[in-house]
Design a protein around this motif. Structure first.
Motif, short mmCIF file in Angstrom:
data_model
loop_
_atom_site.label_atom_id
_atom_site.label_comp_id
_atom_site.label_asym_id
_atom_site.label_seq_id
_atom_site.Cartn_x
_atom_site.Cartn_y
_atom_site.Cartn_z
N TYR A 8 -11.12 -12.07 -5.76
CA TYR A 8 -12.18 -12.87 -6.37
C TYR A 8 -13.28 -13.17 -5.37
O TYR A 8 -13.03 -13.64 -4.27
CB TYR A 8 -11.59 -14.17 -6.91
N GLU A 9 -14.50 -12.88 -5.76
CA GLU A 9 -15.69 -13.13 -4.95
C GLU A 9 -16.67 -13.92 -5.79
O GLU A 9 -17.38 -13.34 -6.62
CB GLU A 9 -16.34 -11.80 -4.53
N PRO A 10 -16.74 -15.24 -5.63
CA PRO A 10 -17.60 -16.03 -6.51
C PRO A 10 -19.09 -15.73 -6.38
O PRO A 10 -19.85 -15.98 -7.29
CB PRO A 10 -17.30 -17.48 -6.11
N LYS A 11 -19.51 -15.14 -5.28
CA LYS A 11 -20.94 -14.87 -5.09
C LYS A 11 -21.30 -13.42 -5.37
O LYS A 11 -22.45 -13.04 -5.26
CB LYS A 11 -21.35 -15.24 -3.67
N ASN A 12 -20.33 -12.60 -5.71
CA ASN A 12 -20.57 -11.19 -5.95
C ASN A 12 -20.79 -10.97 -7.45
O ASN A 12 -19.86 -10.90 -8.21
CB ASN A 12 -19.38 -10.36 -5.46
N ASN A 14 -22.69 -8.57 -10.37
CA ASN A 14 -23.33 -7.29 -10.67
C ASN A 14 -23.72 -7.31 -12.14
O ASN A 14 -22.88 -7.10 -13.01
CB ASN A 14 -22.37 -6.14 -10.37
N PHE A 15 -25.00 -7.53 -12.42
CA PHE A 15 -25.46 -7.62 -13.79
C PHE A 15 -25.68 -6.26 -14.44
O PHE A 15 -25.91 -6.19 -15.64
CB PHE A 15 -26.74 -8.44 -13.87
N ARG A 16 -25.62 -5.19 -13.66
CA ARG A 16 -25.82 -3.85 -14.20
C ARG A 16 -24.72 -2.92 -13.70
O ARG A 16 -24.98 -2.02 -12.91
CB ARG A 16 -27.18 -3.32 -13.81
N PRO A 17 -23.49 -3.12 -14.16
CA PRO A 17 -22.42 -2.24 -13.71
C PRO A 17 -22.68 -0.80 -14.16
O PRO A 17 -23.08 -0.55 -15.28
CB PRO A 17 -21.17 -2.82 -14.35
N ALA A 18 -22.43 0.13 -13.26
CA ALA A 18 -22.70 1.54 -13.54
C ALA A 18 -21.53 2.24 -14.22
O ALA A 18 -21.71 3.27 -14.86
CB ALA A 18 -23.04 2.26 -12.24
N THR A 19 -20.33 1.68 -14.08
CA THR A 19 -19.15 2.30 -14.66
C THR A 19 -18.35 1.27 -15.44
O THR A 19 -18.56 0.05 -15.30
CB THR A 19 -18.24 2.90 -13.57
N VAL A 20 -17.42 1.76 -16.23
CA VAL A 20 -16.54 0.85 -16.98
C VAL A 20 -15.69 0.03 -16.02
O VAL A 20 -15.47 -1.16 -16.24
CB VAL A 20 -15.65 1.65 -17.97
N GLU A 22 -16.46 -0.97 -12.95
CA GLU A 22 -17.31 -2.03 -12.40
C GLU A 22 -17.50 -3.15 -13.42
O GLU A 22 -17.53 -4.33 -13.06
CB GLU A 22 -18.66 -1.48 -11.98
N GLU A 23 -17.63 -2.80 -14.68
CA GLU A 23 -17.77 -3.80 -15.74
C GLU A 23 -16.52 -4.66 -15.85
O GLU A 23 -16.60 -5.88 -16.00
CB GLU A 23 -18.03 -3.08 -17.06
N ILE A 24 -15.36 -4.03 -15.75
CA ILE A 24 -14.10 -4.78 -15.79
C ILE A 24 -14.00 -5.73 -14.61
O ILE A 24 -13.62 -6.89 -14.76
CB ILE A 24 -12.90 -3.80 -15.86
N TYR A 25 -14.36 -5.26 -13.41
CA TYR A 25 -14.35 -6.13 -12.23
C TYR A 25 -15.28 -7.32 -12.43
O TYR A 25 -14.94 -8.46 -12.12
CB TYR A 25 -14.79 -5.36 -10.97
N GLN A 26 -16.47 -7.07 -12.96
CA GLN A 26 -17.43 -8.15 -13.20
C GLN A 26 -16.88 -9.15 -14.22
O GLN A 26 -17.01 -10.36 -14.05
CB GLN A 26 -18.77 -7.59 -13.68
N ASN A 27 -16.27 -8.65 -15.28
CA ASN A 27 -15.72 -9.53 -16.30
C ASN A 27 -14.60 -10.41 -15.73
O ASN A 27 -14.53 -11.60 -16.03
CB ASN A 27 -15.21 -8.72 -17.49
N ILE A 28 -13.74 -9.83 -14.92
CA ILE A 28 -12.66 -10.62 -14.32
C ILE A 28 -13.23 -11.67 -13.38
O ILE A 28 -12.80 -12.83 -13.39
CB ILE A 28 -11.64 -9.71 -13.60
N ASN A 29 -14.23 -11.32 -12.57
CA ASN A 29 -14.88 -12.30 -11.70
C ASN A 29 -15.48 -13.44 -12.52
O ASN A 29 -15.38 -14.61 -12.15
CB ASN A 29 -15.97 -11.64 -10.86
#
Length: 107
Positions: A8-12, A14-20, A22-29
């Motif tokens: 978990y990185e609270p400051k990381n 990514n509003f434009r994930p390039a892959t699915v 990356e989108e999953i990582y962003q959603n979990i964060n």
């Protein structure tokens, strides 16, 4: 199955994930950084705050249960395999989530 790791990185953000993935990582964060009742019109989204300021020995089982249930509810493309809690000297604890992708999800 491939296992993926997210610390978990609270400051990381990514509003434009390039892959699915990356989108999953962003959603979990996002899920890990949101408490219930803080999102207008979606009050059930996120974690309860019952584990804040508890000792690590009490925190761990409550937090792990909450992480697994909440992530699998709101990010249904993943299965949580393991949750590790990493504490620092200042008393902050950040989870590391190890997960797999459910069958049928294309990356």
């Amino acid at each position: 199955m491939t296992r993926y790791t997210l610390t978990y990185e609270p400051k990381n953000i990514n509003f434009r994930p390039a892959t699915v993935l990356e989108e999953i990582y962003q959603n979990i964060n996002t899920i890990l950084s949101t408490y219930k009742f803080t999102v207008p019109l979606f009050r059930e989204f996120g974690f309860t705050a019952e584990f804040i300021d508890r000792p690590l020995t009490v925190l761990l089982p409550v937090y792990v249960r909450e992480v697994v249930e909440t992530i699998e509810k709101y990010e249904q493309r993943v299965l949580i395999e393991e949750v590790k809690l990493n504490g620092d000297i200042e008393g902050k604890a950040y989870p590391t989530i190890i997960f797999t992708i459910r069958n049928g999800v294309k990356l």
